[in-house]
Write a protein that holds these residues in place. Structure first.
Motif, mmCIF file in Angstrom:
data_model
loop_
_atom_site.group_PDB
_atom_site.id
_atom_site.type_symbol
_atom_site.label_atom_id
_atom_site.label_comp_id
_atom_site.label_asym_id
_atom_site.label_seq_id
_atom_site.Cartn_x
_atom_site.Cartn_y
_atom_site.Cartn_z
ATOM 1 N N PHE A 510 19.200 -43.502 -100.706
ATOM 2 C CA PHE A 510 20.640 -43.279 -100.841
ATOM 3 C C PHE A 510 21.090 -42.125 -99.942
ATOM 4 C CE2 PHE A 510 19.289 -45.128 -104.897
ATOM 5 C CZ PHE A 510 20.175 -46.179 -105.010
ATOM 6 N N ARG A 511 20.372 -40.999 -100.025
ATOM 7 C CA ARG A 511 20.753 -39.829 -99.234
ATOM 8 C C ARG A 511 20.582 -40.105 -97.740
ATOM 9 N NH1 ARG A 511 18.355 -33.790 -100.178
ATOM 10 N NH2 ARG A 511 17.143 -34.168 -98.301
ATOM 11 N N ASP A 512 19.562 -40.877 -97.417
ATOM 12 C CA ASP A 512 19.300 -41.214 -96.023
ATOM 13 C C ASP A 512 20.479 -41.987 -95.429
ATOM 14 O OD1 ASP A 512 17.536 -41.200 -93.765
ATOM 15 O OD2 ASP A 512 17.159 -43.321 -94.115
ATOM 16 N N VAL A 513 21.003 -42.969 -96.172
ATOM 17 C CA VAL A 513 22.139 -43.767 -95.698
ATOM 18 C C VAL A 513 23.390 -42.902 -95.593
ATOM 19 C CG1 VAL A 513 23.707 -45.651 -96.323
ATOM 20 C CG2 VAL A 513 21.238 -45.969 -96.532
ATOM 21 N N ILE A 514 23.602 -42.042 -96.574
ATOM 22 C CA ILE A 514 24.792 -41.180 -96.571
ATOM 23 C C ILE A 514 24.773 -40.222 -95.389
ATOM 24 C CG2 ILE A 514 25.924 -39.295 -97.820
ATOM 25 C CD1 ILE A 514 25.063 -40.765 -100.417
ATOM 26 N N GLU A 515 23.607 -39.608 -95.121
ATOM 27 C CA GLU A 515 23.509 -38.633 -94.046
ATOM 28 C C GLU A 515 23.621 -39.282 -92.671
ATOM 29 O OE1 GLU A 515 19.865 -36.606 -94.797
ATOM 30 O OE2 GLU A 515 20.714 -35.325 -96.373
ATOM 31 N N LYS A 516 23.017 -40.460 -92.512
ATOM 32 C CA LYS A 516 23.050 -41.138 -91.213
ATOM 33 C C LYS A 516 24.342 -41.927 -91.011
ATOM 34 C CE LYS A 516 18.028 -41.740 -90.947
ATOM 35 N NZ LYS A 516 16.921 -42.745 -90.922
ATOM 36 N N GLY A 517 24.961 -42.331 -92.119
ATOM 37 C CA GLY A 517 26.168 -43.141 -92.015
ATOM 38 C C GLY A 517 25.899 -44.539 -91.513
ATOM 39 N N GLN A 518 24.649 -45.033 -91.688
ATOM 40 C CA GLN A 518 24.260 -46.364 -91.227
ATOM 41 C C GLN A 518 23.848 -47.231 -92.410
ATOM 42 O OE1 GLN A 518 21.151 -45.660 -88.396
ATOM 43 N NE2 GLN A 518 22.527 -44.802 -86.859
ATOM 44 N N LEU A 541 15.200 -59.846 -108.701
ATOM 45 C CA LEU A 541 13.986 -60.639 -108.494
ATOM 46 C C LEU A 541 13.158 -60.066 -107.358
ATOM 47 C CD1 LEU A 541 12.321 -63.240 -109.102
ATOM 48 C CD2 LEU A 541 13.756 -64.411 -107.411
ATOM 49 N N LYS A 542 13.807 -59.724 -106.261
ATOM 50 C CA LYS A 542 13.155 -59.084 -105.108
ATOM 51 C C LYS A 542 13.935 -57.810 -104.789
ATOM 52 C CE LYS A 542 10.003 -62.249 -104.147
ATOM 53 N NZ LYS A 542 10.207 -63.235 -103.072
ATOM 54 N N PRO A 543 13.231 -56.706 -104.466
ATOM 55 C CA PRO A 543 13.932 -55.437 -104.193
ATOM 56 C C PRO A 543 14.592 -55.398 -102.818
ATOM 57 C CG PRO A 543 11.583 -55.148 -103.861
ATOM 58 C CD PRO A 543 11.760 -56.557 -104.365
ATOM 59 N N ILE A 544 15.344 -56.470 -102.494
ATOM 60 C CA ILE A 544 16.094 -56.520 -101.241
ATOM 61 C C ILE A 544 17.525 -56.090 -101.561
ATOM 62 C CG2 ILE A 544 16.974 -58.005 -99.421
ATOM 63 C CD1 ILE A 544 14.480 -59.708 -99.725
ATOM 64 N N ILE A 545 17.943 -54.977 -100.991
ATOM 65 C CA ILE A 545 19.223 -54.387 -101.368
ATOM 66 C C ILE A 545 20.088 -54.112 -100.144
ATOM 67 C CG2 ILE A 545 18.186 -53.293 -103.393
ATOM 68 C CD1 ILE A 545 18.495 -50.601 -101.784
ATOM 69 N N LEU A 546 21.384 -53.932 -100.397
ATOM 70 C CA LEU A 546 22.328 -53.483 -99.381
ATOM 71 C C LEU A 546 22.884 -52.129 -99.808
ATOM 72 C CD1 LEU A 546 24.397 -53.939 -96.961
ATOM 73 C CD2 LEU A 546 25.947 -54.793 -98.730
ATOM 74 N N LEU A 547 22.913 -51.186 -98.883
ATOM 75 C CA LEU A 547 23.631 -49.927 -99.068
ATOM 76 C C LEU A 547 24.585 -49.803 -97.885
ATOM 77 C CD1 LEU A 547 20.815 -47.474 -100.231
ATOM 78 C CD2 LEU A 547 22.556 -48.578 -101.627
ATOM 79 N N LEU A 548 25.887 -49.886 -98.165
ATOM 80 C CA LEU A 548 26.908 -49.934 -97.120
ATOM 81 C C LEU A 548 27.799 -48.696 -97.218
ATOM 82 C CD1 LEU A 548 28.153 -51.805 -94.880
ATOM 83 C CD2 LEU A 548 29.694 -52.652 -96.671
ATOM 84 N N PRO A 549 27.691 -47.782 -96.256
ATOM 85 C CA PRO A 549 28.503 -46.565 -96.322
ATOM 86 C C PRO A 549 29.902 -46.778 -95.737
ATOM 87 C CG PRO A 549 27.035 -46.453 -94.441
ATOM 88 C CD PRO A 549 26.758 -47.775 -95.127
ATOM 89 N N VAL A 550 30.878 -46.111 -96.306
ATOM 90 C CA VAL A 550 32.241 -46.099 -95.768
ATOM 91 C C VAL A 550 32.535 -44.655 -95.359
ATOM 92 C CG1 VAL A 550 34.672 -46.532 -96.222
ATOM 93 C CG2 VAL A 550 32.933 -47.986 -97.285
#
Length: 603
Positions: A510-518, A541-550
């Motif tokens: 989570f922090r990685d996505v927030i800091e990079k903005g990607q 079922l599978k740990p495939i996730i999306l983290l989308l920063p705005v």
């Protein structure tokens, strides 16, 4: 034995596919004007590589991918330098230091292998050697393949497919006049002295051992034997070795007849375009223990540009299907016929696996191979939803005509599969996703208030993902705002997610996505994901996730989460979602500016 040849006579794509098809182990080396590269194979799978005489190193790749910092690399190199006989490989050292996660280490290794193959695809001149004696890990020692307990291996065809895509994209960019910086520039050494320091502490070939996963203390060390004679690389001879093993109880004449049949599928040199059929990659997944069947089908389908993934492990079968779907490939499954022999598959195992596939992968079709005499299993297969039931010759039934029967079977099978794959519809959900996302963008443009923007983006994500959540980004934690599909089995209306809080005080995905903005889309084993989110909403079922920063005003203000809950992951246009998030960020930025202007005018 070492086979040598010239790239003018055999394309790099052919060589990689041939090694994969014949399930060979060894070191494939290419020497040209730019240096030497190696790809390491174990049973047809890629387990390591080094790029053009070590010009791109794994430490630099990890720094450039933001998996580690420059300071982390310097400390790791220093620890290695002073470790003496207790020196660990670079990646293992970083993991022990707590500076590198296994997930990031795997991505770094895959990136290095991918870069190596992309560079080799452009080679049309140069000599190559395939050393089948051992997997060379360093100039001082090598590990025999049967002694290496590899826990990470990459399917050669999957890697080749990704490399071909990247190579084609680069060629299109070059032909349009776009300047493409070389990989040596993109992954230029981050430590000036690394040439003298890292070369002494990094193995020539980066393998799964570098991830700290192999018990290297118990591996048998072996000094490579000098080769007095290098045989010319002959694909037919490699096939001959395989046929002698699988048809050992047949006469030499019968073996040669079968080899001659395979020969016509081996001689034509492939191009980088032949892994696709009419613009769409085609693949079959064969579940079988029959070595002759696997080798033969992989050979004839390779010549038609059809990827073949063969396995006999149920857990591997699931993984290959998931990878294909993730890469937007709709595979065709083929189950071998049940046999009573020790190498055959039991009827119970096939029935169980077919039921699992039907329940889990609704969009995937399957074909069942059967003995021509097995009437009841044929009917059962149709009853279980088989797209087709195909008769397969069994050597126990008619040994005297088995070779002729097998050749007829393979010829017919090739034409049948080729036609069936042409008829099979491509994965279409992405088309609907594109249209829906286009409509959502038009909606975003008319919105003015931040809560309306985050809700609109949440609804866009929910068009693709079964569960979606918006989080407000605070300095020390994420605070849940709205959720769709989370708290009720078929809930499609936004509900409150205020009870969801995820700390940002430590490193996490989570922090990685927030800091990079990607944006992040893929599998993750992050502990914060499990402890603070899955504990509350349940694991998918599978740990495939999306983290989308705005992002707005240079900061990530909103984070959108998505997963597929109890369903299999579908191919997803993440780049379009990112465009949508960028648009939302711009609208949000304008809304904030308007508020500031209104306040200023009121004063």
């Amino acid at each position: 034995m070492a086979f040598t040849g010239d790239l003018e006579h055999l394309h790099i794509v052919d060589i990689i596919q041939l090694i994969h098809t014949t399930r060979k182990s060894g070191t494939f080396s290419v020497t040209g004007s730019s240096g030497e590269s190696r790809i390491i194979f174990s049973n047809g799978y890629i387990v390591g590589a080094n790029h053009l005489s070590g010009k791109i190193r794994i430490g630099t790749v990890l720094v450039k991918m933001n998996a580690i910092t420059l300071e982390d690399l310097e400390k790791a190199l220093e620890i290695q330098k002073n470790a003496g006989k207790d020196r660990r490989p670079l990646i293992a050292t970083l993991i022990k230091m707590g500076k590198l996660r296994l997930e990031e280490a795997s991505k770094g290794l895959k990136k290095l292998i991918e870069i190596t193959i992309v560079e080799l695809l452009g080679c049309t001149h140069g000599a190559f050697t395939f050393d089948t004696e051992a997997i060379a890990v360093s100039p001082e020692c090598s590990y025999t393949p049967d002694k290496m307990e590899q826990e990470i291996s990459l399917d050669a065809q999957m890697v080749l497919m990704d490399a071909l895509r990247i190579f084609d994209e680069q060629e299109r960019d070059r032909s349009s006049g776009k300047q493409m910086p070389p990989y040596e520039k993109l992954f230029e050494e981050v430590i000036p002295s690394a040439e003298t320091v890292e070369s002494k502490v990094t193995t020539t070939a980066i393998t799964a051992e570098d991830l700290g996963l192999a018990d290297i203390e118990h591996l048998e060390k072996k000094i490579p034997k000098p080769f007095s004679v290098h045989e010319i690389f002959d694909p037919i001879e490699i096939h001959r070795q395989n046929i002698r093993e699988t048809l050992g109880n047949f006469s030499t004449e019968e073996q040669e007849a079968f080899i001659s049949f395979l020969k016509k599928f081996t001689m034509r040199v492939n191009t980088t375009k032949e892994l696709t059929m009419e613009g769409q990659t085609k693949a079959i997944i064969l579940f079988s223990r029959d070595k002759l069947l696997k080798h033969s089908i992989m050979t004839i389908c390779k010549n038609e540009g059809i990827l073949v993934f063969a396995t006999e492990a149920e857990e591997e079968f699931d993984s290959i299907i998931a990878q294909c779907l993730f890469k937007k490939i709709l595979p065709l499954l083929i189950f071998d016929s049940p046999e009573m022999s020790e190498w055959g598959l039991s009827e119970e195992k096939i029935l169980s696996l077919r039921q699992h596939i039907q329940e889990t992968y609704l969009q995937v079709s399957h074909i069942q191979l059967v003995s021509p005499l097995d009437y009841s299993f044929t009917l059962q297969s149709f009853n279980d939803g088989a797209r087709a039931v195909f008769p397969k010759p069994l050597r126990e039934d008619r040994k005297e005509t088995f070779i002729e029967d097998m050749i007829n079977f393979l010829n017919t099978f090739k034409f049948f599969i080729k036609g069936l794959l042409r008829e099979q519809k491509d994965l279409s959900p992405t088309d609907n996703q594109m249209k829906n996302l286009k409509d959502r963008m038009l909606v975003l443009i008319d919105l003015k208030e931040p809560p309306d923007l985050s809700l609109a983006l949440l609804q866009s994500v929910s068009e693709i993902f079964e569960r979606s959540i918006t989080f407000i980004v605070r300095p020390k934690e994420l605070i849940g705002e709205k959720a769709i599909g989370v708290y009720a089995e078929k809930n499609i209306e936004p509900t409150s997610a205020a009870n969801l809080r995820i700390p940002l005080t430590e490193h996490s995905v989570f922090r990685d996505v927030i800091e990079k903005g990607q944006a992040f889309y893929g599998e993750s084993d992050d502990k914060f994901l499990k402890e603070y989110l899955f504990e509350k909403i349940g694991a998918p079922l599978k740990p495939i996730i999306l983290l989308l920063p705005v992002k707005s005003l240079g900061k990530t203000m909103i984070l959108i989460y998505g997963d597929f809950d109890g369903k299999e992951a579908l191919p997803t246009q993440i780049d379009v979602l990112e465009i949508l998030a960028n648009q939302a960020g711009l609208v949000l930025e304008n809304a904030i500016y308007r508020k500031h202007l209104n306040k200023a005018s009121q004063k």
